[in-house]
Design a protein around this motif. Structure first.
Motif, mmCIF file in Angstrom:
data_model
loop_
_atom_site.group_PDB
_atom_site.id
_atom_site.type_symbol
_atom_site.label_atom_id
_atom_site.label_comp_id
_atom_site.label_asym_id
_atom_site.label_seq_id
_atom_site.Cartn_x
_atom_site.Cartn_y
_atom_site.Cartn_z
ATOM 1 N N GLU A 122 0.810 -1.228 0.000
ATOM 2 C CA GLU A 122 0.000 0.000 0.000
ATOM 3 C C GLU A 122 0.843 1.278 0.000
ATOM 4 N N HIS A 123 2.061 1.219 0.523
ATOM 5 C CA HIS A 123 2.889 2.425 0.627
ATOM 6 C C HIS A 123 3.476 2.848 -0.721
ATOM 7 N N LYS A 124 3.426 1.961 -1.707
ATOM 8 C CA LYS A 124 3.940 2.300 -3.044
ATOM 9 C C LYS A 124 2.898 3.056 -3.888
ATOM 10 N N PHE A 125 1.657 3.099 -3.401
ATOM 11 C CA PHE A 125 0.562 3.752 -4.134
ATOM 12 C C PHE A 125 0.545 5.232 -3.779
ATOM 13 N N VAL A 126 0.834 6.094 -4.765
ATOM 14 C CA VAL A 126 1.056 7.519 -4.501
ATOM 15 C C VAL A 126 0.211 8.392 -5.444
ATOM 16 N N PRO A 127 -0.078 9.641 -5.062
ATOM 17 C CA PRO A 127 -0.837 10.543 -5.943
ATOM 18 C C PRO A 127 -0.066 10.909 -7.214
ATOM 19 N N HIS A 128 1.255 11.107 -7.083
ATOM 20 C CA HIS A 128 2.099 11.487 -8.212
ATOM 21 C C HIS A 128 3.432 10.749 -8.116
ATOM 22 N N ILE A 182 8.197 16.148 -8.721
ATOM 23 C CA ILE A 182 6.920 15.566 -9.131
ATOM 24 C C ILE A 182 6.890 15.418 -10.652
ATOM 25 N N ILE A 183 6.593 14.213 -11.114
ATOM 26 C CA ILE A 183 6.548 13.931 -12.557
ATOM 27 C C ILE A 183 5.101 14.079 -13.015
ATOM 28 N N LYS A 184 4.795 15.222 -13.611
ATOM 29 C CA LYS A 184 3.419 15.523 -13.991
ATOM 30 C C LYS A 184 3.014 14.842 -15.298
ATOM 31 N N ASN A 185 3.990 14.624 -16.177
ATOM 32 C CA ASN A 185 3.691 13.996 -17.471
ATOM 33 C C ASN A 185 4.676 12.857 -17.727
ATOM 34 N N PRO A 186 4.423 11.681 -17.149
ATOM 35 C CA PRO A 186 5.351 10.554 -17.295
ATOM 36 C C PRO A 186 5.620 10.171 -18.741
#
Length: 226
Positions: A122-128, A182-186
């Motif tokens: 669960e800790h690998k699940f992030v907003p960005h 923060i990577i906005k556009n991977p």
């Protein structure tokens, strides 16, 4: 078992439920994919008939120990399923991978698979994406030039070290761990990075994940899909 390990084990085991007899399976690398390989081994010994290809020397050795039949790409054109971990996964199921240094083989196998199942706690699940440094695999020849290009992109690359020496991938390359924030556009960043001469591959896995199996510390799992 520590709670984090319980979450990883739960995710790894649950993902194996997607495997059916006769499938060709990609075996991932990392602490969560480890549990999937162990469970596949259990089911093979109970009669499950599959063949597999591993994303790293480490996973290949584990698969042999678990008596999982291994093949190479000369034996088939595609894989049915690839089960692999992630260092970060966002709400759109985009990934950062490569913390274990196997990102090139992981991306080849993910690309060759009809379905990519990602296992993570669960800790690998992030907003960005972006808190975890982005691994970029580069050729040893001219790596200094490649690093200057990554620096010009505000990547702040660091040459990965292990045991006081430069880390070498299974493919004989170096890893530049980059911090882009923060990577906005991977998707855009993945394309830009791979256009740099000397970059072999990067750890952004964009629009590849079909199913995410999240493990929780209480041993439960949650399935997310596109």
């Amino acid at each position: 078992m520590a709670n984090a390990d319980a979450a990883k084990k739960a995710a790894g085991i649950r993902a194996v439920d997607f495997i059916e007899n006769g499938m060709k399976v990609g075996l991932g690398t990392g602490s969560t994919a480890y549990w999937a390989i162990m469970e596949i081994g259990n089911r093979v010994r109970q009669g499950l008939q599959i063949s597999a290809i591993a994303t790293s020397v480490q996973s290949e050795e584990l698969a042999r120990e678990q008596q999982i039949p291994l093949l190479t790409f000369t034996a088939f054109d595609y894989l049915d399923i690839d089960i692999d971990g992630a260092d970060e996964v966002d709400e759109n199921l985009q990934l950062t991978k490569g913390g274990g240094g196997a990102l090139l083989r992981e991306k080849i196998i993910a690309s060759a698979s009809r379905k990519l199942i990602v296992v993570a706690d669960e800790h690998k699940f992030v907003p960005h994406l972006g808190a975890f440094p982005l691994p970029v695999e580069v050729t040893p020849f001219g790596w200094e030039y490649t690093f200057r290009q990554l620096t010009a992109m505000s990547g702040r690359p660091k040459l990965r070290q292990k045991d006081g020496k430069t880390f070498i991938t299974d493919n004989g390359n170096y890893i530049a761990d980059c911090n882009f924030g923060i990577i906005k556009n991977p998707k855009s960043l993945e394309t830009l990075l791979n256009a740099i001469p000397g970059v072999v591959e990067n750890g952004l896995f964009v629009d590849r994940t079909n199913i995410l199996v999240l493990g929780f510390e209480d041993g439960t799992t949650k399935i997310l899909s596109k």
